[in-house]
Each structure stands twice: as C-alpha cells, then as structure tokens.
Design a protein around this motif. Sequence first.
Motif, mmCIF file in Angstrom:
data_model
loop_
_atom_site.group_PDB
_atom_site.id
_atom_site.type_symbol
_atom_site.label_atom_id
_atom_site.label_comp_id
_atom_site.label_asym_id
_atom_site.label_seq_id
_atom_site.Cartn_x
_atom_site.Cartn_y
_atom_site.Cartn_z
ATOM 1 N N ALA A 34 52.406 83.777 40.979
ATOM 2 C CA ALA A 34 51.157 83.460 40.977
ATOM 3 C C ALA A 34 50.148 83.465 42.072
ATOM 4 O O ALA A 34 50.910 83.917 43.249
ATOM 5 C CB ALA A 34 51.146 81.758 40.767
ATOM 6 N N TRP A 35 48.811 83.359 42.042
ATOM 7 C CA TRP A 35 48.237 83.360 42.863
ATOM 8 C C TRP A 35 47.890 82.022 43.746
ATOM 9 O O TRP A 35 47.361 81.190 42.699
ATOM 10 C CB TRP A 35 46.616 84.027 42.806
ATOM 11 N N ARG A 36 48.040 81.583 44.829
ATOM 12 C CA ARG A 36 47.972 80.619 45.593
ATOM 13 C C ARG A 36 46.935 80.482 46.554
ATOM 14 O O ARG A 36 46.709 81.388 47.417
ATOM 15 C CB ARG A 36 49.331 80.186 46.015
ATOM 16 N N LYS A 128 49.585 72.598 36.523
ATOM 17 C CA LYS A 128 49.953 73.875 37.007
ATOM 18 C C LYS A 128 49.138 74.886 36.116
ATOM 19 O O LYS A 128 48.744 75.882 36.655
ATOM 20 C CB LYS A 128 51.609 74.336 36.474
ATOM 21 N N GLN A 132 47.074 77.920 37.801
ATOM 22 C CA GLN A 132 47.144 79.014 37.318
ATOM 23 C C GLN A 132 45.596 79.734 37.005
ATOM 24 O O GLN A 132 45.544 81.045 37.207
ATOM 25 C CB GLN A 132 47.894 79.275 36.326
ATOM 26 N N GLY A 135 43.627 80.968 39.578
ATOM 27 C CA GLY A 135 43.985 82.243 40.287
ATOM 28 C C GLY A 135 43.528 83.478 39.464
ATOM 29 O O GLY A 135 42.953 84.398 39.845
ATOM 30 N N GLU A 136 43.784 83.233 38.147
ATOM 31 C CA GLU A 136 43.246 84.105 37.222
ATOM 32 C C GLU A 136 41.820 84.491 37.669
ATOM 33 O O GLU A 136 41.270 85.606 37.503
ATOM 34 C CB GLU A 136 43.679 83.673 35.628
#
Length: 330
Positions: A34-36, A128, A132, A135-136
């Motif tokens: 995932a992008w954090r 979450k 998510q 990030g997308e």
Amino acid sequence: MNSMANPCLNLDGVPSEAPRRDGRPYLLFDPQGAWRLSRGSRLYDIEDRCVRLHDAFKQAIMTGVDYSTLVYALPSFVSIAGHNSEAPVTRDLFERFLVGSASFPEINRFLYLADCQHLVSSIQECTKEVEQMLGEFYLTLNTESFFYPAMKQDDGVRYSSSPVTTKLFAFLGFIFVRMHSLLDYTVKVAVEAENLQTDFARYPKLSGSNLQYGDRKRVKFNGEPGTFFETCEFMTSVETLRNRIIHDGLLDDMPKAYEEIRDGKAVERYVLFPDMTEGRFDRFKNRGLFFGREDKINLRLPELLTEFQSRQIRTLEFVLQSLGVTPTAP
C-alpha cells in the motif's frame, strides 16, 4: 508517465525518486503493498483503539461468564454466520443452527458479543479503505497520463477530461463517502457501548442497529470538542460533501484535472475543489459549484485525513470510557 519503480508520490502530482524535503508529506510504497503517507496518518492508533474495543465489549458483555472455557466449544456459526463470506449459510439454515444450539450455555450472549465486535471490525476495515483510496488517488495523480495517447504538450496550464480524470474523481468521492460511513458506524458503536443489552433469554437486537450520524444526539458525549460529534466547520464539511456526492451530483460539472507545463514537462498536476464557507458550498440559487478560490484539493487531502482521524481517535476513547476502560494519552 514515470519510469521509476516505486517513486515518492507528491501532493503536487509530480513524482520524485527521493523525498524533496520541502516540508510537505509524501507517499511511499510499503512492504504490505500500500501507499502510505510519510506523516499524518493515525491508522495504527485507530487500530489500537479498535483492538481495545473488541476486548472491552468482551469484558463488559461476558461479565460473570466462564468465557475462556466456553469459547473453545462455541459453534463456529455464532461468530461468522450472517457476517462473513467464510460461512456459506442461508438465513433459514442459521435459524436452524440457532434452534439446535439452544442448550449451549450463554449462546445468545455470545451472539450479541459477535454483533458488537462486528461493528468494531467495520470501523477498522472502513478506515483502511479510506487510506487505500487516498493512496490510489495520489498514485493516479502522479503516474498516469491525463490524456491518451500521451503526447508532448505546449507550455502553460491545460486541463484534461478523460477516463483517468474520471477515476481521480471516483477515488475522491469514495474517500468522502466512506468518511461519512465511519460517522454512521461510530454512532452505532457509541450507542451500543452506552446501552448494552443485559437480557439474554433471547437473541437481542443491537441498541444502535438502525441509527445513523443524524442520530448522534442519542450519544451521551454528543457535542464533545475534538470528536466526530462536535458541531463545527470541519464536521459540517464532511456531511456536506457526502450529501452532495450521494444526493445532488458531481463535484465538478465536467470532472477534469489540470497540468502546468514548463519546457515540455509537467511541474504541477492538480484537481480543483469547489469553494466552501463554514463547511458548506458557496451557493447562489441553483448554482453551488464556484471555483474562484482555485482550491487544489490534492494539496489538502492529507491534512483533512489527519484531522478526521484525530477526531476518530478521540471519539473512540470516549466509547472505551463508556465500557469502563481508562483512556490513554493521545
């Protein structure tokens, strides 16, 4: 757009090989896929409060019950049927299981506990989902071409309306809708914690099962500063955005994303957001999408998430107190 395998995703839509050190947060790809955000996310703090809520509901509901012994013999349908796809059980079969297990000690109490913990799990998963989709959103903003086929652009500012910009607005809308979902879920959990069922002669209905965010006056700490239930500009804006997207239409008449081109390269990419005052869209009769302030929402999303999650943590702390748990330091 970019050949880097896992670049830093930046708020201005232009990726970089390493952090820029310009003071702004950025997103990095973590080992879990995932992008954090580099800073500002309270995801793990929220998870901690939710884990404690699972235990707090268990302690409060199972008072006087030999839980540690009974739980090992508990029929598996009690915790997952009607909640989880791992239980391929119809409603009729569930009812038959329930009748057949009527002699199991405290069966209805266990059912009720599973329902309360299901509400907490919904908060965990929805939290979450919001991160998510954030990030997308930035992955798309930073790495996908707004225009197809990709081509060299003249210098200046141009906008694109394309499947990619449609996706950007879909992510944006999802983020705000799911934020409001968390408000609804939290009202249910708060009301349940304050009104725990005590009669287990039958399988009890949840106290907050039909409640939504508009019913927050039912919560004893309604109006508490720093929570979801404070009357303030920020919370009004979350409601306004959700209602606009669900009931009234898009956040732009023609969803589009902008690029500033210099020397043939994009130096900034952004999405404009409608003007808002005191948490509501600026409106004149039938017109409610004015863009005079040129608010670039991509530059503000992380701070909005941080504010939302900080309020979420404070709210969950009050719910824990309702269940007799001593609050922790922020």
